[in-house]
Enzyme design. Structure first.
Site, short mmCIF file in Angstrom:
data_model
loop_
_atom_site.label_atom_id
_atom_site.label_comp_id
_atom_site.label_asym_id
_atom_site.label_seq_id
_atom_site.Cartn_x
_atom_site.Cartn_y
_atom_site.Cartn_z
N LYS A 117 0.82 -1.21 0.00
CA LYS A 117 0.00 0.00 0.00
C LYS A 117 0.85 1.27 0.00
CE LYS A 117 -2.22 -1.03 3.77
NZ LYS A 117 -1.54 -2.31 4.05
N ARG A 166 -9.53 1.24 9.59
CA ARG A 166 -9.07 -0.12 9.86
C ARG A 166 -10.18 -1.02 10.38
NH1 ARG A 166 -3.51 -1.04 10.12
NH2 ARG A 166 -2.20 0.83 10.06
N ARG A 172 13.48 -6.80 11.47
CA ARG A 172 12.60 -6.41 12.57
C ARG A 172 11.84 -7.63 13.09
NH1 ARG A 172 9.02 -1.46 10.49
NH2 ARG A 172 7.98 -3.27 9.61
N ARG A 184 12.51 -8.73 4.23
CA ARG A 184 12.75 -7.30 4.39
C ARG A 184 13.81 -7.07 5.47
NH1 ARG A 184 7.58 -3.51 5.19
NH2 ARG A 184 7.45 -4.61 7.20
N ARG A 227 0.07 -11.36 12.34
CA ARG A 227 -0.45 -10.06 11.89
C ARG A 227 -1.52 -10.26 10.83
NH1 ARG A 227 4.65 -6.95 9.87
NH2 ARG A 227 3.13 -5.30 9.44
#
Length: 211
Positions: free
Chosen positions: A13, A87, A155, A126, A166
């Site tokens: 996004k 959200r 991370r 990532r 998630r």
């Protein structure tokens, strides 16, 4: 043009919103950014948000609502892409109230469709520079050779198990928004897989049809 860009974490996004910002003059209104900016500028709502962040708590929906509505109003109620808001269905209902009050309806909710396995692969590869915050991807944008490898980290929320968690939270809390906007005739599903440029062209085609 007033657009919502919707999709699971890792769907791209933010990347696509920034491209649309550069190429179509649509301002990206990203929830995380507006919260950080309001806190930095110590606006009344920013200070309210800061009081929660400093305690390690989530910023309440009501505060996020104020920040999002302020950001939209500052943009003149037009030419924006909402990234990260709404959200929840309640936030979507609040946004609809705000639109109707200001006679500024959303033109489309573009939902990027990306399979979970693709997202897990994307995010688990990532990497972030611990000092500069620069983001890399092991396949598509690896760190340059002259960057100290010890400064490149993964991370915790990009680890596969965390990413899947998630995604589960997203399915439960946020995906119902597809039904909400489909019921309002505003949902447009776009294939979010493949090259970034190809995904952009698909989104761009949707916006051309709306223009």
């Amino acid at each position: 043009m007033r657009i919502i860009l919707f999709g699971p974490p890792g769907a791209g996004k933010g990347t696509q919103a920034r491209r649309l910002e550069r190429n179509r003059g649509l301002e990206q209104i990203a929830t995380g950014d507006i919260i950080r900016t309001a806190m930095k500028n110590e606006t009344p709502v920013g200070l309210e948000a800061k009081s929660y962040v400093e305690k390690g708590e989530l910023v309440p929906d009501e505060v996020v609502r104020k920040l999002a509505e302020n950001a939209i109003a500052e943009r003149g109620l037009d030419d924006f892409i909402l990234d990260g808001y709404p959200r929840t269905t309640q936030q979507a209902e609040w946004l609809t109230e705000f639109e109707e009050k200001n006679e500024a309806p959303i033109h489309a909710c573009i939902s990027l469709q990306v399979p979970d396995d693709v997202i897990v692969d994307r995010l688990s590869k990532r990497r972030v520079h611990r000092q500069t915050g620069t983001t890399y991807h092991l396949d598509h944008n690896p760190p340059p050779e002259d960057v100290d490898a010890d400064m490149i980290i993964q991370r915790d929320d990009d680890r596969p198990a965390t990413v899947r968690n998630r995604l589960n939270v997203y399915r439960e809390e946020t995906q119902p928004l597809e039904d909400y906007y489909e019921g309002r005739g505003l949902l447009v599903r776009v294939d979010g897989t493949g090259d970034i440029k190809d995904v952009y062209q698909r989104i761009n085609g949707v916006l051309d049809d709306l223009a």
